[in-house]
Write an enzyme that holds these catalytic residues in place. Structure first.
Site, short mmCIF file in Angstrom:
data_model
loop_
_atom_site.label_atom_id
_atom_site.label_comp_id
_atom_site.label_asym_id
_atom_site.label_seq_id
_atom_site.Cartn_x
_atom_site.Cartn_y
_atom_site.Cartn_z
N HIS A 55 52.31 57.70 30.64
CA HIS A 55 52.21 56.30 30.70
C HIS A 55 52.73 55.86 32.03
O HIS A 55 53.53 56.79 32.59
CB HIS A 55 52.88 55.66 29.43
N HIS A 57 55.31 53.68 32.93
CA HIS A 57 56.95 53.37 33.63
C HIS A 57 56.98 54.36 34.48
O HIS A 57 56.89 55.48 34.53
CB HIS A 57 57.60 53.65 32.23
N HIS A 60 58.47 57.89 34.35
CA HIS A 60 57.46 58.67 34.14
C HIS A 60 56.36 59.20 35.19
O HIS A 60 55.95 59.99 35.34
CB HIS A 60 56.74 58.44 32.90
N HIS A 113 54.03 51.71 22.71
CA HIS A 113 54.87 51.36 23.62
C HIS A 113 54.59 50.82 25.02
O HIS A 113 55.14 49.87 25.46
CB HIS A 113 55.62 52.87 24.18
N ASP A 132 57.00 58.48 25.60
CA ASP A 132 57.89 57.64 24.77
C ASP A 132 57.21 57.23 23.45
O ASP A 132 57.62 55.94 23.10
CB ASP A 132 58.31 56.55 25.57
N HIS A 170 62.95 61.57 26.34
CA HIS A 170 64.27 61.21 26.46
C HIS A 170 65.17 61.73 25.49
O HIS A 170 64.75 62.22 24.23
CB HIS A 170 64.27 59.60 26.12
FE FE Z 1 60.58 56.56 29.45
ZN ZN Z 2 58.31 54.34 28.80
#
Ligand code: FE
Ligand code: ZN
Length: 254
Positions: A55, A57, A60, A113, A132, A170
């Site tokens: 994704h 973010h 990432h 997410h 995530d 994570h």
């Molecule tokens: Fe993350």
């Molecule tokens: Zn994320």
């Protein structure tokens, strides 16, 4: 079969190298950073050929452009969010397959997410790269999606083989465990797992990956059908989306 190498970066991210020895192809999954990725490639003697992004973010995709400029690697990411994935070359969605050397990933759309989040499942390697979406004893926050979408996404993982290793992005497990025991206090597998996690973290050890079987037995976000969980939430017999949504809401406020 892939060889998988886990790299802890930033305060709590995990980046993964996935290497197919027969072809020499190597992917990095969700490169938050670059220094640690270059160092790990050098240490293993592997040449980077692919970036797999779950994704958009920054923790990432932050390494995408530098890694691509340095290696000419191919960037693979979610079709539904292709405009937010720096340098994307190949956009994939639900039901697509993608080969890394002799290993093939099945791709799942797992929005919730973020709107365009995908997961890569390498069946021959028992490896699930879920970004995530699913965490050890937890799940991602719903920044861009609804409980309905997130539950539908997590449901796709419930059907995978129990020995699947959950390579999430994570190290949130200890905080997730502290919450999980409050909503499923009578789940003995969960209570003992939470104690093991505390012991591991006290020694500075990693708790990721876990197996999908462990998650199915202990992760409340995969267990809205648990009578213990439903009782704690006063939602006996409610539909699974409602139980999931309430669990997520309580975690957000925990
Ligand atoms: Fe993350
Ligand atoms: Zn994320």
């Amino acid at each position: 079969m892939l060889e998988i190498h886990q790299i802890p970066v930033l305060s709590d991210n995990y980046v993964y190298l996935a290497h197919d020895a027969a072809s020499g192809q190597t992917a990095v999954v969700d490169p938050a950073t670059t220094d640690e990725v270059f160092a790990a490639l050098e240490e293993k003697g592997w040449q980077l050929t692919h970036i797999l992004n779950t994704h958009h973010h920054m923790d990432h995709v932050g390494g995408n452009e530098v890694l691509k400029a340095a290696t000419g690697c191919t960037i693979v990411g979610p079709k539904a969010d292709k405009d937010r994935i720096p340098g994307i070359d190949v956009a994939l969605g639900d039901g697509d397959s993608y080969a890394l050397g002799g290993s093939e990933a099945k791709v799942f759309d797992v929005p919730g997410h973020t709107k365009g989040h995908i997961a890569f499942w390498f069946e021959d390697s028992d490896a699930l790269f879920c970004g995530d979406t699913l965490f050890a004893l937890g799940c991602g926050r719903m920044f861009e999606g609804t409980a309905d979408q997130m539950w539908n996404s997590l449901s796709k993982f419930r059907d995978l083989p129990g020995q699947t290793q959950v390579y999430c992005a994570h190290e949130y497990t200890q905080a997730n465990a502290a919450f999980a025991v409050t909503v499923e206090p009578d789940n003995e597998n969960l209570v003992s797992r939470a104690a093991e996690i505390d012991a591991l973290r006290a020694q500075g050890k990693r708790t990721v990956p876990s197996s999908l079987a462990e998650e199915l037995a202990t992760n409340p976000f995969l267990r809205p059908d648990s009578p213990d969980l439903q009782r704690t939430l006063s939602l006996e017999g409610a539909d699974l989306v409602a139980v999931f949504a309430e669990t997520r809401k309580r975690k957000d406020n925990f």
